[in-house]
Scaffold this motif. Structure first.
Motif, PDB file in Angstrom:
ATOM      1  N   VAL A   1       1.060  -1.097  -0.076  1.00  0.00           N
ATOM      2  CA  VAL A   1       0.166  -0.140  -0.122  1.00  0.00           C
ATOM      3  C   VAL A   1       1.002   1.252   0.001  1.00  0.00           C
ATOM      4  O   VAL A   1       1.798   1.531   1.024  1.00  0.00           O
ATOM      5  CB  VAL A   1      -0.995   0.011   1.173  1.00  0.00           C
ATOM      6  CG1 VAL A   1      -1.819   1.226   1.328  1.00  0.00           C
ATOM      7  CG2 VAL A   1      -1.689  -1.265   1.414  1.00  0.00           C
ATOM      8  N   PHE A   2       0.759   2.167  -1.132  1.00  0.00           N
ATOM      9  CA  PHE A   2       1.343   3.456  -1.118  1.00  0.00           C
ATOM     10  C   PHE A   2       0.703   4.619  -0.966  1.00  0.00           C
ATOM     11  O   PHE A   2      -0.171   4.916  -2.251  1.00  0.00           O
ATOM     12  CB  PHE A   2       2.166   3.389  -2.421  1.00  0.00           C
ATOM     13  CG  PHE A   2       3.316   2.459  -2.617  1.00  0.00           C
ATOM     14  CD1 PHE A   2       4.670   2.959  -2.341  1.00  0.00           C
ATOM     15  CD2 PHE A   2       3.153   1.290  -2.902  1.00  0.00           C
ATOM     16  CE1 PHE A   2       5.692   2.182  -2.525  1.00  0.00           C
ATOM     17  CE2 PHE A   2       4.184   0.285  -3.028  1.00  0.00           C
ATOM     18  CZ  PHE A   2       5.569   0.947  -2.983  1.00  0.00           C
ATOM     19  N   PRO A   3       0.492   5.060   0.270  1.00  0.00           N
ATOM     20  CA  PRO A   3      -0.510   6.292   0.181  1.00  0.00           C
ATOM     21  C   PRO A   3      -0.331   7.610  -0.673  1.00  0.00           C
ATOM     22  O   PRO A   3      -1.226   8.032  -1.108  1.00  0.00           O
ATOM     23  CB  PRO A   3      -0.284   6.659   1.744  1.00  0.00           C
ATOM     24  CG  PRO A   3       0.715   6.169   2.056  1.00  0.00           C
ATOM     25  CD  PRO A   3       1.295   4.939   1.506  1.00  0.00           C
ATOM     26  N   ALA A   4       1.224   7.743  -0.753  1.00  0.00           N
ATOM     27  CA  ALA A   4       1.305   9.042  -1.703  1.00  0.00           C
ATOM     28  C   ALA A   4       1.017   8.551  -3.198  1.00  0.00           C
ATOM     29  O   ALA A   4       0.644   9.791  -4.036  1.00  0.00           O
ATOM     30  CB  ALA A   4       2.759   9.593  -1.702  1.00  0.00           C
ATOM     31  N   LEU A   5       1.069   7.452  -3.405  1.00  0.00           N
ATOM     32  CA  LEU A   5       0.570   7.161  -4.883  1.00  0.00           C
ATOM     33  C   LEU A   5      -0.819   6.674  -4.940  1.00  0.00           C
ATOM     34  O   LEU A   5      -1.406   6.425  -6.342  1.00  0.00           O
ATOM     35  CB  LEU A   5       1.597   5.932  -5.386  1.00  0.00           C
ATOM     36  CG  LEU A   5       3.144   6.099  -5.548  1.00  0.00           C
ATOM     37  CD1 LEU A   5       3.793   4.975  -5.960  1.00  0.00           C
ATOM     38  CD2 LEU A   5       3.279   7.394  -6.374  1.00  0.00           C
ATOM     39  N   GLN A   6      -1.509   6.608  -3.909  1.00  0.00           N
ATOM     40  CA  GLN A   6      -2.948   5.805  -4.026  1.00  0.00           C
ATOM     41  C   GLN A   6      -2.899   4.623  -4.715  1.00  0.00           C
ATOM     42  O   GLN A   6      -3.862   4.250  -5.661  1.00  0.00           O
ATOM     43  CB  GLN A   6      -3.922   6.806  -4.621  1.00  0.00           C
ATOM     44  CG  GLN A   6      -4.397   8.336  -4.010  1.00  0.00           C
ATOM     45  CD  GLN A   6      -5.000   7.429  -2.468  1.00  0.00           C
ATOM     46  OE1 GLN A   6      -6.334   7.343  -2.561  1.00  0.00           O
ATOM     47  NE2 GLN A   6      -4.500   7.813  -1.420  1.00  0.00           N
ATOM     48  N   LEU A   7      -1.967   4.029  -4.329  1.00  0.00           N
ATOM     49  CA  LEU A   7      -1.573   2.755  -4.890  1.00  0.00           C
ATOM     50  C   LEU A   7      -1.818   1.525  -4.083  1.00  0.00           C
ATOM     51  O   LEU A   7      -1.346   1.629  -2.856  1.00  0.00           O
ATOM     52  CB  LEU A   7      -0.213   2.776  -5.655  1.00  0.00           C
ATOM     53  CG  LEU A   7       0.171   1.442  -6.325  1.00  0.00           C
ATOM     54  CD1 LEU A   7      -0.577   0.853  -7.299  1.00  0.00           C
ATOM     55  CD2 LEU A   7       1.919   1.629  -6.742  1.00  0.00           C
ATOM     56  N   VAL A   8      -2.422   0.213  -4.534  1.00  0.00           N
ATOM     57  CA  VAL A   8      -2.662  -0.844  -3.892  1.00  0.00           C
ATOM     58  C   VAL A   8      -2.252  -2.095  -4.796  1.00  0.00           C
ATOM     59  O   VAL A   8      -2.542  -2.253  -5.866  1.00  0.00           O
ATOM     60  CB  VAL A   8      -4.045  -0.904  -3.380  1.00  0.00           C
ATOM     61  CG1 VAL A   8      -4.399  -2.538  -2.606  1.00  0.00           C
ATOM     62  CG2 VAL A   8      -4.450   0.130  -2.236  1.00  0.00           C
ATOM     63  N   ILE A   9      -1.381  -2.911  -4.164  1.00  0.00           N
ATOM     64  CA  ILE A   9      -1.104  -4.164  -5.039  1.00  0.00           C
ATOM     65  C   ILE A   9      -1.181  -5.449  -4.079  1.00  0.00           C
ATOM     66  O   ILE A   9      -0.817  -5.528  -2.929  1.00  0.00           O
ATOM     67  CB  ILE A   9       0.231  -4.202  -5.389  1.00  0.00           C
ATOM     68  CG1 ILE A   9       0.785  -2.993  -6.035  1.00  0.00           C
ATOM     69  CG2 ILE A   9       1.047  -5.285  -6.403  1.00  0.00           C
ATOM     70  CD1 ILE A   9       2.401  -2.691  -6.172  1.00  0.00           C
ATOM     71  N   ALA A  10      -2.330  -6.341  -4.515  1.00  0.00           N
ATOM     72  CA  ALA A  10      -2.503  -7.477  -3.758  1.00  0.00           C
ATOM     73  C   ALA A  10      -2.037  -8.648  -4.498  1.00  0.00           C
ATOM     74  O   ALA A  10      -2.197  -8.504  -5.842  1.00  0.00           O
ATOM     75  CB  ALA A  10      -3.814  -7.550  -3.382  1.00  0.00           C
ATOM     76  N   LEU A  11      -1.175  -9.597  -3.980  1.00  0.00           N
ATOM     77  CA  LEU A  11      -0.708 -10.533  -4.678  1.00  0.00           C
ATOM     78  C   LEU A  11      -0.742 -11.808  -3.876  1.00  0.00           C
ATOM     79  O   LEU A  11      -0.484 -11.952  -2.806  1.00  0.00           O
ATOM     80  CB  LEU A  11       0.860 -10.360  -4.829  1.00  0.00           C
ATOM     81  CG  LEU A  11       2.015 -11.166  -5.662  1.00  0.00           C
ATOM     82  CD1 LEU A  11       1.388 -11.231  -7.340  1.00  0.00           C
ATOM     83  CD2 LEU A  11       3.226 -11.070  -5.319  1.00  0.00           C
TER      84      LEU A  11
END
Length: 380
Positions: free
Chosen positions: A343-353
């Motif tokens: 989870v990257f808050p500054a990028l508004q990015l979520v990666i689930a693997l």
């Protein structure tokens, strides 16, 4: 040898629970967006296919990437898998609705659940003495320095007790988590470990700490861990079916027993980005979420630890001479075999693997490639 085989050899068979489904049903999944519309290279899916063909990524079962709340990549594959408590499942064709072991990502979910229960005044505060919360083990209080332990030390895995589940394989009875799972009373086993280092000073990977937190949740709520997770976290997020495996003793495998879909793991990431809210409703209090991701103690050169969550600063982008092109904070839940939630808050990015690389020498390589070479190398 995997953990199930190890425990079977110790006579600690696992008890599988039936999947629990929300009465309201699964909430609609996030909208899809073209990668280029959310700041990625347009051929993100093709790059993933090439990485798999080049064997830079292997036995990945599910991958979900969201930016700004929109799905930019969602793929499922066929591969060999194992289930905690059942062992080999053979070759599985994964889909968006296939449950998957989260392994130690379960710890991070317990961390969130503790904060929800705390907000409802059902569990002791982090500053509370740990042994006082377990009066059933009063004979252990005041011995071997245990009077110095607090709930916060369990939350941050800084209890300083004699615990080692990293030096020994899970097939080895000297592994502390293996010994805990095989003990007649897992909570006494954890609490009776002598304190050998100053509590709060050092981090030690400890599934036993998570087991204690789960026990406090169970005692305070009067519910099973899975039932409370459904009520307080999973159902409010609109998750589909989930499972939480129990041990032979009927107690939950709090540190590693959750099974859910990759999509639903991603929902946890979206919750984190939204400050503990979903659809404007608070699920996890924002103050507790901040505590979970506050780096209290060092893990290694790169990672630090909050309350059952890893925290790391990740460098990426074109370098500026000797300096990184970009450095951003990442919140991380991770589990054996390649399970990851980035989870990257500054990028508004979520990666689930999700992946099936259990017991391999390099299970960290596919998630690392996905993170660094597939996603971060192709985002602006």
């Amino acid at each position: 040898m995997n953990r199930r085989q190890a425990l079977a050899g110790l006579g600690a068979a696992m008890v599988l629970q039936q999947p629990i489904r929300s009465a309201a049903g699964e909430v609609a999944w996030a909208a899809a967006a073209a990668p280029k519309d959310e700041g990625f290279t347009a051929d993100l899916a093709a790059l993933l296919d090439q990485a798999i063909a080049d064997k830079k990524i292997w036995n990945v079962h599910g991958l979900v990437v969201l930016r700004n709340g929109k799905v930019v990549l969602e793929r499922y594959f066929e591969g060999e898998d194992r289930e905690r408590g059942r062992g080999a499942l053979g070759r599985v064709a994964f889909t968006a609705t296939t449950l998957h072991d989260l392994r130690s990502c379960s710890k991070s979910l317990v961390g969130l659940l503790y904060g929800i229960a705390l907000d409802r005044r059902l569990v002791p505060s982090p500053d509370a003495p740990l042994l006082a919360a377990f009066p059933e083990y009063a004979d252990l209080a005041g011995r071997d320095g245990r009077d110095r332990l607090t709930v916060h030390h369990a939350l941050t895995m800084t209890m300083g007790t004699d615990w080692d589940e990293t030096s020994f394989d899970y097939s080895d009875p000297r592994n502390s988590e293996t010994a805990m799972d095989a003990a007649s009373d897992r909570y006494r086993y954890v609490l009776e470990r002598p304190v050998i280092r100053a509590p709060g000073a050092y981090w030690t990977y400890c599934g036993g700490a998570t087991a204690l937190l789960a026990r406090l949740i169970i005692k305070g709520t009067g519910k099973t861990l899975h039932a409370y997770a459904r009520e307080a976290l999973f159902d409010p997020l609109g998750m589909g079916a989930t499972e939480w495996t129990n041990g032979e003793d009927g107690e939950p495998l709090a540190a590693s027993g959750v099974r859910m879909t990759a999509r639903d793991l991603a929902r946890i990431g979206l919750l984190m980005l939204d400050g503990g809210k979903t659809d404007g409703h608070t699920v996890v209090p924002a103050a507790w979420l901040d505590r979970c991701i506050t780096p209290y103690v060092g893990v290694d050169e790169a990672r630090r630890y909050g309350c059952q969550w890893f925290v790391r600063d990740v460098a990426f982008g074109k370098p500026k001479g000797w300096a990184p092109g970009r450095l951003e904070r990442m919140w991380l839940a991770q589990g054996e075999g390649g399970q990851r939630l980035f989870v990257f808050p500054a990028l508004q990015l979520v990666i689930a693997l999700t992946a099936g690389n259990y017991g391999e020498a390099d299970p960290w390589m596919p998630p690392t490639y996905v993170l660094n070479e597939l996603v971060l190398a192709n985002v602006r």
